[in-house]
Design a protein around this motif. Structure first.
Motif, short mmCIF file in Angstrom:
data_model
loop_
_atom_site.label_atom_id
_atom_site.label_comp_id
_atom_site.label_asym_id
_atom_site.label_seq_id
_atom_site.Cartn_x
_atom_site.Cartn_y
_atom_site.Cartn_z
N LYS A 253 0.86 -1.20 0.02
CA LYS A 253 0.02 -0.02 0.05
C LYS A 253 0.57 1.13 0.00
N ILE A 254 0.83 2.16 -1.08
CA ILE A 254 1.19 3.63 -0.98
C ILE A 254 0.29 4.49 -0.89
N GLY A 255 0.20 5.28 -0.01
CA GLY A 255 -1.04 6.30 0.35
C GLY A 255 -2.52 5.60 0.46
N ASN A 256 -3.32 5.67 -0.69
CA ASN A 256 -4.44 5.18 -0.52
C ASN A 256 -4.67 4.13 -1.65
N ALA A 257 -3.48 3.98 -2.35
CA ALA A 257 -3.43 3.05 -3.60
C ALA A 257 -2.81 1.66 -2.81
N THR A 258 -3.58 0.40 -3.24
CA THR A 258 -3.10 -0.85 -2.99
C THR A 258 -2.67 -1.50 -4.29
N PHE A 259 -1.57 -2.25 -4.13
CA PHE A 259 -0.93 -2.95 -5.41
C PHE A 259 -0.97 -4.29 -4.97
N ALA A 260 -1.76 -5.16 -5.59
CA ALA A 260 -1.98 -6.45 -5.27
C ALA A 260 -0.50 -7.35 -5.81
N ALA A 261 0.03 -8.18 -5.27
CA ALA A 261 0.91 -9.10 -5.73
C ALA A 261 0.32 -9.91 -7.02
N PRO A 262 1.04 -10.18 -8.07
CA PRO A 262 0.70 -10.97 -9.03
C PRO A 262 0.24 -12.13 -8.60
N HIS A 263 -1.22 -12.63 -8.95
CA HIS A 263 -1.68 -14.00 -8.73
C HIS A 263 -2.27 -13.99 -7.21
N GLY A 264 -2.01 -12.67 -6.38
CA GLY A 264 -2.64 -12.68 -5.47
C GLY A 264 -1.92 -12.97 -4.15
N HIS A 265 -0.41 -13.27 -4.62
CA HIS A 265 0.53 -13.52 -3.48
C HIS A 265 1.87 -13.62 -3.90
N HIS A 266 2.75 -13.37 -3.28
CA HIS A 266 4.24 -13.82 -3.62
C HIS A 266 4.96 -14.39 -2.45
N HIS A 267 5.67 -15.40 -2.52
CA HIS A 267 6.50 -16.08 -1.58
C HIS A 267 7.93 -15.29 -1.35
N VAL A 268 8.12 -14.84 -0.12
CA VAL A 268 9.55 -13.89 -0.01
C VAL A 268 10.38 -14.86 0.90
N ILE A 269 11.58 -14.94 0.35
CA ILE A 269 12.67 -15.31 1.46
C ILE A 269 13.16 -14.01 2.22
N VAL A 270 13.56 -14.39 3.75
CA VAL A 270 13.70 -13.50 4.45
C VAL A 270 15.32 -13.65 4.72
N ASP A 271 15.96 -12.85 4.38
CA ASP A 271 17.50 -13.24 4.24
C ASP A 271 18.46 -12.06 5.10
N SER A 272 19.16 -12.73 5.98
CA SER A 272 20.22 -11.87 6.54
C SER A 272 21.23 -11.20 5.88
N GLY A 273 21.53 -11.59 4.65
CA GLY A 273 22.75 -11.18 3.84
C GLY A 273 22.31 -10.37 2.93
N THR A 274 20.82 -9.96 2.98
CA THR A 274 20.83 -9.04 1.76
C THR A 274 20.23 -7.56 2.45
N THR A 275 20.41 -6.42 2.15
CA THR A 275 20.14 -5.17 2.53
C THR A 275 19.02 -4.77 1.81
N LEU A 276 18.97 -4.91 0.47
CA LEU A 276 17.57 -4.41 -0.27
C LEU A 276 16.53 -5.51 -0.21
N THR A 277 15.26 -4.87 -0.61
CA THR A 277 14.12 -5.69 -0.71
C THR A 277 14.20 -5.97 -2.37
N PHE A 278 14.17 -7.17 -3.05
CA PHE A 278 13.92 -7.18 -4.45
C PHE A 278 12.38 -7.54 -4.69
#
Length: 380
Positions: free
Chosen positions: A309-334
Motif C-alpha cells: 500500500k502506498i498512500g490510498n493505493a493498494t497494489f496486489a501481488a501478481p496472482h494474489g500472493h508472492h512468496h518471499v525469502i527473509v535473508d540476513s545477507g541482503t540489505t535491499l528488498t527485491f
C-alpha cells in the motif's frame, strides 16, 4: 517454491519493524540466551571501513545485495570431488557477524551469520597440524587443543544431512563438501564440539562473565575452501537439519526451535541482539506476526506477500500472493517486475523532483527475474 520468488533484506525490515530495536546488552536467561549480532559496517566490526561516508556504506551494501540476488537466480553449480582442484577465488560479501567460542577451552571465532544456509563450519587445522592458507586476520581452530572435540561417523544423521556429497575416511569418519550458489565451497570433516556463547565485553548490565555452553554441536571442521571467506567461518541459521537453530532445539532447556533479532537502525554504531530459545519471544507493544509458509527448500524462511500500500493505493501481488525469502545477507528488498512497476509509477506521481542518476546504475529498477526455486544455498 512458487513462481515469482522474492527476496527481502533484513536492514529494510529493521527500519520498519514494530518492535523496539535496542543495542545489545548481553542478556541471558535460564532457558534462552542472547549473543551480539554485529553488522559488518559497524565500528566494532573488523571489516569496518572508516574511509566510507554513510552514503558510501549504503552503496557498498547495495552492491552486496545485487550479488545476493544474482546468486539466488543462478542455476545450481556442480559439486567437485574432494580431491579435485579448486575454482577461481570469488569475493564473498555478507552483512552480519556473530562470535562463537569453539572447544574446551574455547577459541573465539567470528563467523558470518546466515539465515539462507544451514551448515555451521569453522576454519580448522588439518590432521597433520598444518594450517590452510588463510588471510592473516582469520582465526584457525586447532582440534588438538580442545578436550571436547569429536568426529562423526559416516552413518550418522548429521553426515546424511549433507546435501552435496560425502565420503568416508579409513576410520569411517564423515568427510564432507558443501557448496554455495556462487561456486564457493568448504570441505573437511563433520565433527562435534562444545560451543560457548558470551556477551560482548563491557555491556553486561549484571551479566558480566556469564556464558552459555552447549555440548555436542555438529559442525564442519573445514580444512579447505574455494572462494574468499573473510570471516573465521559460517553459522548457518536456516531451517534445515544442520543449522544451529535446529540443533539448539534438541536442548529442551533452551526453550525450543526459535530465534529472533530486532535490528538497530542502520546509522547507529551499535550491535543488535540475536536471541535464541525463550528469549526469542518478541513482547514489544504493537508487534505483529505473519506465518512462515512451507518451502521446497527447508533452509529458507518464507513468508507470503499479498499486497503493498502506498498512500490510498493498494497494489496486489501478481496472482494474489508472492512468496518471499527473509535473508540476513541482503540489505535491499527485491520485488518482481509486475509488482514493482506500478509502485514506481505511483511514487513518481507523488514525488515531484528530478531524478538523480544512480551511481553505477545500482539503484535503477532491476531486471533480475527470480527462478521458481533454488535447490542450493547462497551466502553473501
Amino acid at each position: 517454491m512458487p513462481r515469482g520468488l522474492l527476496l527481502v533484506g533484513v536492514v529494510l525490515a529493521a527500519q520498519l519493524c514494530a518492535c523496539t530495536a535496542q543495542p545489545y546488552v548481553g542478556s541471558r536467561g535460564a532457558d534462552g540466551f542472547s549473543v551480539e549480532f554485529m553488522h559488518r559496517d559497524s565500528v566494532g566490526s573488523p571489516f569496518h571501513d572508516p574511509s566510507l561516508t554513510p552514503h558510501g556504506r549504503v552503496l557498498v551494501a547495495v552492491r552486496r545485495s545485487t550479488v545476493a540476488a544474482k546468486c539466488m537466480s543462478t542455476s545450481r553449480v556442480d559439486s567437485p570431488t574432494l580431491d579435485g582442484t579448486v575454482s577461481e577465488a570469488i569475493h564473498r560479501s555478507f552483512e552480519y557477524l556473530m562470535a562463537v567460542g569453539i572447544g574446551t577451552p574455547p577459541t573465539r571465532m567470528l563467523a558470518i551469520a546466515d539465515t539462507s544456509s544451514d551448515l555451521v563450519w569453522f576454519n580448522c587445522r588439518n590432521g597433520t597440524g598444518a594450517a590452510p592458507v588463510r588471510p592473516p586476520s582469520v582465526v584457525v581452530f586447532d582440534p588438538d587443543n580442545s578436550t571436547t572435540f569429536g568426529l562423526v561417523g559416516c552413518k550418522s544423521r548429521a553426515c546424511r544431512a549433507i546435501p552435496d556429497g560425502i565420503t568416508c575416511t579409513l576410520a569411517s569418519n564423515c568427510k564432507y563438501i558443501y557448496s554455495y550458489g556462487n561456486s564457493s565451497r568448504t570441505s573437511g570433516l563433520i565433527s562435534t564440539e562444545t560451543f560457548t556463547f558470551a556477551h560482548v565485553p563491557g555491556t553486561a548490565r549484571g551479566h558480566r562473565g556469564r556464558r552459555k555452553r552447549v555440548a555436542t554441536v555438529n559442525f564442519g571442521c573445514s580444512t579447505a575452501t574455494a572462494g574468499t571467506f573473510q570471516a573465521d567461518g559460517v553459522v548457518g541459521l536456516g531451517g534445515g537439519a544442520l543449522s544451529l537453530v535446529t540443533q539448539l532445539s534438541a536442548h529442551k532447556s533452551l526453550g525450543g526451535r526459535r530465534f529472533s533479532y530486532c535490528l538497530v537502525p542502520y546509522s547507529v554504531n551499535a550491535s543488535s541482539a540475536l536471541n535464541f530459545g525463550a528469549l526469542a519471544t518478541v513482547k514489544d507493544p504493537g508487534a505483529v506476526t505473519t506465518p512462515l509458509i512451507p518451502s521446497l527448500v527447508d533452509t529458507y524462511y518464507t513468508v507470503d506477500l499479498q499486497s503493498v500500500k502506498i498512500g490510498n493505493a493498494t497494489f496486489a501481488a501478481p496472482h494474489g500472493h508472492h512468496h518471499v525469502i527473509v535473508d540476513s545477507g541482503t540489505t535491499l528488498t527485491f520485488l518482481a517486475k509486475a509488482l514493482l512497476d506500478p509502485m514506481v509509477k505511483e511514487l513518481s506521481r507523488w514525488i515531484k523532483l528530478p531524478r538523480a542518476p544512480s551511481p553505477d546504475k545500482l539503484l535503477t529498477r532491476s531486471t533480475w527475474q527470480p527462478r521458481s526455486h533454488r535447490p542450493d544455498t547462497c551466502i553473501y
